[in-house]
Design a protein around this motif. Structure first.
Motif, PDB file in Angstrom:
ATOM      1  N   ALA A   1      -2.443   1.169   3.679  1.00  0.00           N
ATOM      2  CA  ALA A   1      -2.223   0.279   4.824  1.00  0.00           C
ATOM      3  C   ALA A   1      -1.803  -1.109   4.362  1.00  0.00           C
ATOM      4  CB  ALA A   1      -3.491   0.193   5.675  1.00  0.00           C
ATOM      5  N   LEU A   2      -2.444  -1.598   3.293  1.00  0.00           N
ATOM      6  CA  LEU A   2      -2.075  -2.911   2.768  1.00  0.00           C
ATOM      7  C   LEU A   2      -0.645  -2.900   2.250  1.00  0.00           C
ATOM      8  CD1 LEU A   2      -5.268  -4.117   0.859  1.00  0.00           C
ATOM      9  CD2 LEU A   2      -4.254  -5.119   2.899  1.00  0.00           C
TER      10      LEU A   2
ATOM     11  N   VAL B   1     -10.000   2.082   8.701  1.00  0.00           N
ATOM     12  CA  VAL B   1      -9.498   3.081   7.757  1.00  0.00           C
ATOM     13  C   VAL B   1     -10.689   3.524   6.903  1.00  0.00           C
ATOM     14  CG1 VAL B   1      -7.865   3.593   5.914  1.00  0.00           C
ATOM     15  CG2 VAL B   1      -7.227   2.015   7.754  1.00  0.00           C
TER      16      VAL B   1
ATOM     17  N   SER C   1     -10.828   4.105   0.659  1.00  0.00           N
ATOM     18  CA  SER C   1     -10.133   3.053  -0.093  1.00  0.00           C
ATOM     19  C   SER C   1      -8.657   3.374  -0.345  1.00  0.00           C
ATOM     20  CB  SER C   1     -10.854   2.782  -1.411  1.00  0.00           C
ATOM     21  OG  SER C   1     -12.156   2.312  -1.163  1.00  0.00           O
TER      22      SER C   1
ATOM     23  N   ARG D   1      -2.627  -8.252   8.748  1.00  0.00           N
ATOM     24  CA  ARG D   1      -2.982  -7.426   7.608  1.00  0.00           C
ATOM     25  C   ARG D   1      -4.447  -6.982   7.691  1.00  0.00           C
ATOM     26  NH1 ARG D   1      -0.404  -8.623   1.948  1.00  0.00           N
ATOM     27  NH2 ARG D   1      -0.645  -6.363   2.064  1.00  0.00           N
TER      28      ARG D   1
ATOM     29  N   TYR E   1      -7.101  -7.736  -0.825  1.00  0.00           N
ATOM     30  CA  TYR E   1      -6.947  -6.665  -1.813  1.00  0.00           C
ATOM     31  C   TYR E   1      -8.208  -6.522  -2.669  1.00  0.00           C
ATOM     32  CZ  TYR E   1      -2.059  -5.059  -1.551  1.00  0.00           C
ATOM     33  OH  TYR E   1      -0.869  -4.457  -1.181  1.00  0.00           O
TER      34      TYR E   1
ATOM     35  N   VAL F   1     -10.917  -4.568  -0.900  1.00  0.00           N
ATOM     36  CA  VAL F   1     -10.642  -3.125  -0.856  1.00  0.00           C
ATOM     37  C   VAL F   1     -10.841  -2.496  -2.234  1.00  0.00           C
ATOM     38  CG1 VAL F   1      -8.834  -1.397  -0.482  1.00  0.00           C
ATOM     39  CG2 VAL F   1      -9.096  -3.293   1.115  1.00  0.00           C
TER      40      VAL F   1
ATOM     41  N   GLN G   1      -4.888  -4.112  10.020  1.00  0.00           N
ATOM     42  CA  GLN G   1      -4.352  -2.838   9.563  1.00  0.00           C
ATOM     43  C   GLN G   1      -5.330  -2.041   8.712  1.00  0.00           C
ATOM     44  OE1 GLN G   1      -0.875  -4.416   7.800  1.00  0.00           O
ATOM     45  NE2 GLN G   1       0.378  -4.225   9.640  1.00  0.00           N
ATOM     46  N   VAL G   2      -6.280  -2.701   8.058  1.00  0.00           N
ATOM     47  CA  VAL G   2      -7.238  -1.971   7.223  1.00  0.00           C
ATOM     48  C   VAL G   2      -8.532  -1.670   7.968  1.00  0.00           C
ATOM     49  CG1 VAL G   2      -6.278  -2.921   5.113  1.00  0.00           C
ATOM     50  CG2 VAL G   2      -8.229  -4.063   6.177  1.00  0.00           C
ATOM     51  N   GLU G   3      -8.747  -2.314   9.104  1.00  0.00           N
ATOM     52  CA  GLU G   3      -9.968  -2.077   9.866  1.00  0.00           C
ATOM     53  C   GLU G   3      -9.995  -0.636  10.370  1.00  0.00           C
ATOM     54  OE1 GLU G   3      -9.896  -5.028  12.914  1.00  0.00           O
ATOM     55  OE2 GLU G   3     -10.758  -6.595  11.643  1.00  0.00           O
TER      56      GLU G   3
ATOM     57  N   ARG H   1      -6.890   2.519   2.765  1.00  0.00           N
ATOM     58  CA  ARG H   1      -6.790   1.082   2.980  1.00  0.00           C
ATOM     59  C   ARG H   1      -5.715   0.469   2.094  1.00  0.00           C
ATOM     60  NH1 ARG H   1     -12.410   1.780   3.889  1.00  0.00           N
ATOM     61  NH2 ARG H   1     -12.992   1.407   1.710  1.00  0.00           N
ATOM     62  N   LEU H   2      -5.583   0.973   0.864  1.00  0.00           N
ATOM     63  CA  LEU H   2      -4.515   0.475  -0.012  1.00  0.00           C
ATOM     64  C   LEU H   2      -3.145   0.835   0.551  1.00  0.00           C
ATOM     65  CD1 LEU H   2      -5.834   1.157  -3.631  1.00  0.00           C
ATOM     66  CD2 LEU H   2      -5.488  -1.060  -2.516  1.00  0.00           C
TER      67      LEU H   2
END
Length: 221
Positions: free
Chosen positions: A91-92, A82, A85, A75, A137, A140, A78-80, A88-89
């Motif tokens: 992706a989360l 991006v 925000s 997880r 979360y 982010v 996956q946000v690295e 990134r949400l």
């Protein structure tokens, strides 16, 4: 040299047994797991499994620890990179749910989390994963709020806790093969909650589905 290599060989063998036990758990579940099932998956004798893990419970703890780390770091990756925000949400939301009913890592985690009801060590591991996912979360959400990209309808911790709880609930229905809750439907609903909670345009359901992980977690080491 052989004395120096031995600890490395033992560590490698333990890693093999952790992987084999994980496959056996997916196939049989935790309650039905036997030493010979792990041995069959590893291609070794049951006696050799017991040599490295005299107590099967210790092996289950190692499997749970390894699975928790794999899930969390997948997880995080996956946000690295991006840049915004809302992205990134997305992706989360795309990475916190099972890819389908046969997602091996998620199946392992649900099996082991259920074991937590009767074992404090497994309960602590389940709590640790929940806390780490919530913290991801929160990071982010707070970054997005500070950048003016998100307008939170509730404290970041509350939004994050609800998001992870929704992931866990929908994920259980997915791996249990509830035909009313498939991965795409779950992602759309999760994204809808996050959009309402953050005031962000998080895209359509089709866009969210396309943002799901491209490399299944069960294929990662």
């Amino acid at each position: 040299m052989s004395l120096m290599a031995r600890p490395k060989e033992q560590a490698a063998r333990r890693q093999e047994l952790v992987a084999a036990a994980g496959r056996a758990i997916v196939e049989r579940g935790v309650r039905g797991l036997r030493v010979k099932d792990v041995a069959a998956q590893a291609g070794i004798s049951a006696g050799l499994v017991s040599y490295y893990y005299p107590d099967l419970g210790d092996l289950l703890v190692d499997v749970h620890e390894h699975s928790v780390d794999r899930f969390y770091w997948s997880r995080m990756r996956q946000v690295e990179g991006v840049p915004d925000s809302p992205g990134r949400l997305r992706a989360l939301a795309g990475g916190g749910l099972p890819s389908g009913p046969d997602d091996e890592l998620c199946l392992m985690l649900y099996e082991l989390h259920l074991h937590a009801a009767r074992d404090r060590t497994h309960a602590a591991l389940m709590t640790s994963l929940f806390d780490r996912e919530v913290s991801l979360y929160v990071m982010v959400l707070q970054q997005g709020e500070a950048a003016g990209e998100l307008v939170l309808a509730a404290p970041a911790l509350d939004v994050a806790t609800n998001a992870v709880a929704l992931e866990d609930a929908y994920g259980l229905h997915i791996v249990a093969r509830n035909t009313r809750v498939d991965p795409r439907r779950a992602r759309v609903l999760l994204l809808s909650y996050l959009a309402q909670a953050t005031g962000a345009d998080l895209g359509s359901g089709d866009e969210l589905a396309s943002s799901a992980r491209t490399t299944p977690r069960d294929a990662q080491g």
